[in-house]
Structures are given as C-alpha cells and as structure tokens.
Design an enzyme around this catalytic site. Structure first.
Site, mmCIF file in Angstrom:
data_model
loop_
_atom_site.group_PDB
_atom_site.id
_atom_site.type_symbol
_atom_site.label_atom_id
_atom_site.label_comp_id
_atom_site.label_asym_id
_atom_site.label_seq_id
_atom_site.Cartn_x
_atom_site.Cartn_y
_atom_site.Cartn_z
ATOM 1 N N ASP A 339 27.682 -15.631 -13.125
ATOM 2 C CA ASP A 339 27.683 -17.000 -12.614
ATOM 3 C C ASP A 339 29.074 -17.606 -12.729
ATOM 4 O O ASP A 339 29.923 -17.129 -13.498
ATOM 5 C CB ASP A 339 26.675 -17.855 -13.385
ATOM 6 C CG ASP A 339 25.237 -17.458 -13.084
ATOM 7 O OD1 ASP A 339 25.012 -16.852 -12.023
ATOM 8 O OD2 ASP A 339 24.351 -17.741 -13.925
ATOM 9 N N TYR A 409 26.468 -8.763 -23.547
ATOM 10 C CA TYR A 409 26.736 -10.186 -23.419
ATOM 11 C C TYR A 409 26.845 -10.817 -24.802
ATOM 12 O O TYR A 409 26.319 -10.291 -25.800
ATOM 13 C CB TYR A 409 25.596 -10.894 -22.665
ATOM 14 C CG TYR A 409 25.348 -10.377 -21.272
ATOM 15 C CD1 TYR A 409 25.887 -11.018 -20.164
ATOM 16 C CD2 TYR A 409 24.546 -9.264 -21.053
ATOM 17 C CE1 TYR A 409 25.654 -10.566 -18.878
ATOM 18 C CE2 TYR A 409 24.297 -8.792 -19.771
ATOM 19 C CZ TYR A 409 24.856 -9.448 -18.688
ATOM 20 O OH TYR A 409 24.613 -8.985 -17.426
ATOM 21 N N TYR A 482 18.441 -11.243 -15.964
ATOM 22 C CA TYR A 482 18.841 -12.653 -15.978
ATOM 23 C C TYR A 482 18.910 -13.107 -17.436
ATOM 24 O O TYR A 482 17.873 -13.362 -18.066
ATOM 25 C CB TYR A 482 17.856 -13.505 -15.189
ATOM 26 C CG TYR A 482 17.882 -13.270 -13.692
ATOM 27 C CD1 TYR A 482 18.906 -13.798 -12.922
ATOM 28 C CD2 TYR A 482 16.888 -12.529 -13.064
ATOM 29 C CE1 TYR A 482 18.944 -13.594 -11.544
ATOM 30 C CE2 TYR A 482 16.908 -12.318 -11.694
ATOM 31 C CZ TYR A 482 17.941 -12.855 -10.936
ATOM 32 O OH TYR A 482 17.968 -12.644 -9.574
#
Length: 523
Positions: A339, A409, A482
C-alpha cells in the site's frame, strides 16, 4: 519449379557489368518457363489489369528473379513467349497497361505505393524498394543482430484474387493447361511473394540474416478504396479460405448454381498506402527496490485527475531507465505490491521494467551507473539494488514467485488492553496457521468478492519499552496475504485474526515489508 526450389539471388539488371550474365541467364529461365502459357488466358489477365508478376504467380512460375527484373523486360518475355499481339499493337496502350495499378496486388508487387506523406513512390526493382526499407531502418536502429520481415495487406487483395481465380476456373477448367498449370493449392500469395522478393536484398543491405528474430520490420499496406466483401459479392456468395502449401488462397463458394457467378472485379486507380514500422522485443531490466516513504505509491495513482502521493516507484525507476535504452515507453512489473503507506525495506521487492521497442541495449557498466543515479536522487524516496538485464523468463519467474513465495512484515499494533506474557506465547506458538480472508472492504471496489485461504508461517511479538498497549508484530506469511486485515479482523471478514487470537480489539498503526523471499532477481 517446386516451391521449395524458389531462389531469389541479389541480382540487379541495371548493372550489366556486375550482373549482366546472371540477368541474361534468368531471362532465359523465364522465357523457357512461359513458353507453354496459354496466350488467350494471359491476354485476358492483362485485359483485367493483372500485372506481369501476378501473372507469373497465378501460373506458379517462380523460376529466376522476376521481382528483380524491370517490368519492361518482363512484359517483353511474356509477349515473346506467348505472342500476345494485342499488347504490342499500340505503343501508348502498351505503356498504359504496364503503368496501371494491378487489380490483384494493388501495386504491391509492382513496388508502387503512397508513403506516409501521400507521395507516390514507384520502383521497378525489388532491390530499389529494399534499399528504401533498409535506409529507413538504419536511420533509427544501429544494433541489429537479425530481423523478421512482416507484411500486412488489405483484404481487397485476397478478394480480387479470389474473383479472378474463380472466373478462370469457371471459364477454363476443362482445358488441359488449366488442369496442369493452374493449381490453386500451389499459388504463392502476394505476401509471401513480396517477402521472397526483397528479403535477400535486405539481408545484404542490413548485413544480417533474416530469421525468427526479436527485431521486426513490418510493412503495412492499406487501401482507401477497399470495399467490404458484402458490398462486392452477391448475397449467395461467401469466401472460404483454403490452406495451401504457401499460405491461404481464397476460393469463392456459392450456395446457388455456379453458372450464376457474376464476375465482379474491383478496379482501383490508386496504389496502396504503405507504412513501415520497426519494433524490437521488450528489454527487461530488473532488480529489487526499497520504498522509504509512506507517501509513495507503487504505480501511478491518479483519481479524478488528482495524484495520490508525492511520487510512484514506477516513475522514479522507469523514467530514469527509459532514456538509457532509447525506447518508446515502459511498463512496470513487481512481485506483489504494498500500500502507499507501507514501506518496503529489508531485501527489497523484485521488479522488472519492460522497455518497449528499445533501440539501445545498455552495457553492464551503464546499468551500474544507472543504479547509482537512482540511489542518489535528492528525494531519497526509492532505492534499487542488483539492477541487471533480464530475459523474458524473468517476468515469468517473478509472476510465479508472487503467488508462491513468502514475505516478512513488521507491524506497529495497538491493543485495547495491556499486553501480557501469555499473549507472546499464544502468538509465537502458532505455526503455519491457515487464515480465511474474504476480499477486504477497502478493496471491494476493485477486487472480486472471493474467499482466499492464506498461511501465516510464523509470528512473534516484540514489546515496546515504556508502553503496555503497543507492540511490534513480526510475521512471515504466504504471498498475497492481507496483513492489515489479519491484524484488525476487517469486521470479521478475516478469520482468525490477531484480535480474535488475543481476544480483544487491535488496530494496525504502521506496516513495513521487511523481506520478500524469492530466488530470482538476487545478486
């Protein structure tokens, strides 16, 4: 002569000292080949303004290099061999027949056309026409290893040829010469005849061979007077394409009686317009990128003419690489995406820049210089590493990796209660956790509403000193997961989530990609 024996040596009848003997020999071959042509049929084809080279095509005569011999000599061979007196009766009539646009090839095999500025170009020889093509190619391209010649013709050519062939079949099918010398299956097409005519000269002029190549020379012929087949054919007729040894031949098929055939040949007074274009296969330059800003999108993001973010990874990399390759444009491909508010850190994300119609292939040294240039941009928004030239296989491997590999992440998470030691154990003990994610609410406007099963390979919580309701979540997941939704649950659309595992409300404040584990585009 069989089609496999077709040869087109680069001989020019304009230079007797260099090629006179060869031309004389070719003339003898042609004279011998046309000796048994039916004079009445040849005369009829000429009366319908069929050029001499198309007459040779229709009678399957490929001996010699007739495309490299002038029309004057070709007509003299036809006249001498077949004694077509009507053509030689009047000199002005003879000149008019030779200069008229062929009703079949529309000037293609006569090397007559209008260029992009609508100027009429006339060449007697294939060698002269090939020289024009070669000069145009050399103006823009200087590094050619080989070439592929492509030709696009208007459908009017195949339609008119179909009409001629059907007419000849109806009128002469019972005659012996037709059965022996007029085989629809072996007629070489205008497209293939043009390629055979000019390819040897192009090879000589460009100094490279014709083959299956990444570099394509395309000749596109268009005719403004070309009507549709429906307007020219009767309602009970249709065109059927029949595969022959050299391509497709259109044969007119009628649902009614063949005797009702109406010989309709569209005569044209102007030649085709010809457009020459060249293109190369895409050049792929790739590596890994790091995105250091939370206000940079991966690709151009413009909504209602308003840019979102201060820049894009695509532009910062692509617009610096494109001039180095002197290409027409570029496309950006990456192994997944983050994003706009997510940084890409660690090892970086694999990417490829696809340079379209590159006229220059950069050296390894210039690629390294480009890497330094991008990394030294004042904005310091994006960095690249391991930059190199890749073949098209890099694109395929990257797409496979996008779906199959792992990504790591780091997320800054807020929790609605104080973090406990039991929470650390509960999260870190989960291995290869299967998560079912419905398409997130935030992307429903552009993604199909589907259920996707993803895997969380491992997780661990890192406490933040001085804070009981904030922690860093480190996790490794299957590509395509996601992460934001896995943290806050997305109104129950992701199950399980960090919130459901800890039994409280959680929110994600910041997210960074720290590693993309892929075996390609690494140093």
């Amino acid at each position: 002569m069989a089609d496999d024996d077709v040869t087109t040596p680069a001989v020019d009848d304009r230079n007797p000292a260099a090629s006179g003997d060869a031309v004389t020999e070719e003339k003898k071959l042609l004279e011998y080949a046309v000796q048994e042509l039916p004079a009445h049929a040849v005369k009829e084809l000429i009366s319908h303004e069929v050029c001499v080279r198309c007459i040779f095509r229709l009678f399957i005569i490929h001996e010699g290099i007739y495309a490299l011999i002038s029309p004057t000599i070709l007509y003299s061979i036809i006249e001498k061999a077949t004694e077509v007196e009507a053509v030689t009766t009047n000199s002005s009539q003879k000149s008019e027949v030779k200069s008229s646009i062929c009703s079949i090839c529309l000037g293609v095999m006569q090397f007559i056309y209008r260029d992009q500025t609508d100027i009429l170009v006339e060449k007697d020889h294939a060698a002269d026409f090939a020289m024009l093509v070669a000069e145009s190619v050399k103006e823009k391209y200087h590094e050619i290893a080989s070439f592929t010649l492509e030709v696009s013709l208007p459908t009017l050519i195949t339609e008119n040829e179909s009409v001629i062939l059907s007419h000849m079949k109806k009128k002469y099918a019972s005659e012996v010469w037709f059965q022996e010398k007029f085989s629809f299956e072996h007629i070489i097409s205008v497209k293939d005849a043009l390629k055979l005519s000019i390819t040897p000269s192009l090879e000589t002029l460009l100094g490279v061979k014709s083959s299956v190549s990444d570099f394509r020379i395309r000749l596109t012929y268009e005719h403004v007077d070309a009507p549709s087949a429906e307007n020219r054919m009767g309602k009970n007729q249709c065109n059927k394409r029949i595969k022959s040894g050299n391509g497709f031949v259109n044969e007119t098929v009628q649902s009614g009686d063949v005797s009702d055939f109406n010989f309709q040949l569209k005569k044209v007074g102007q030649p085709c317009h010809m457009i020459l274009t060249c293109s190369t296969a895409p050049v792929y330059i790739g590596g890994r990128y790091l995105k250091l800003s939370r206000n940079v999108s991966q690709t151009r993001w413009i909504i209602d003419d308003e840019r979102k973010g201060e820049a894009s990874v695509e532009e910062l990399i692509g617009e610096n690489i494109l001039p180095m390759c002197n290409g027409d444009g570029y496309k950006f491909h990456a192994a997944g995406r983050e994003d706009i508010d997510v940084r890409m850190l660690g090892s970086g994300r694999p990417f490829l820049i696809e340079i379209q119609n590159a006229r220059h292939l950069p050296s390894e040294a210039s690629i390294k210089e480009m890497e330094k240039k991008i990394n030294s941009l004042e904005s310091n928004l994006v960095r690249v590493k391991h930059l190199k030239i890749w073949g098209s296989q890099g694109w395929s491997l990257m797409r496979e990796g996008e779906a199959e590999k792992q990504k790591q992440y780091a997320a800054l998470v807020w929790i609605s209660r104080s973090i406990k030691d039991d929470d650390l154990e509960a999260v870190s003990s989960l291995k290869d956790l299967k998560v079912l994610q419905r398409t997130p609410v935030r992307v429903l406007h552009r993604r199909s509403p589907l259920d996707r099963e993803k895997i969380i390979h491992w997780m661990k919580i890192e406490k933040i000193a001085g804070s009981s309701q904030y922690f860093l979540l480190h996790l490794c997941t299957q590509a395509g997961t996601y992460i934001k939704e896995f943290v806050h649950g997305d109104l129950g659309r992701t199950q399980p989530s960090i919130g459901s595992i800890l039994g409280c409300r959680t929110e994600i404040l910041q997210l960074d990609v720290t590693d993309v584990k892929m075996d390609i585009l690494n140093e």
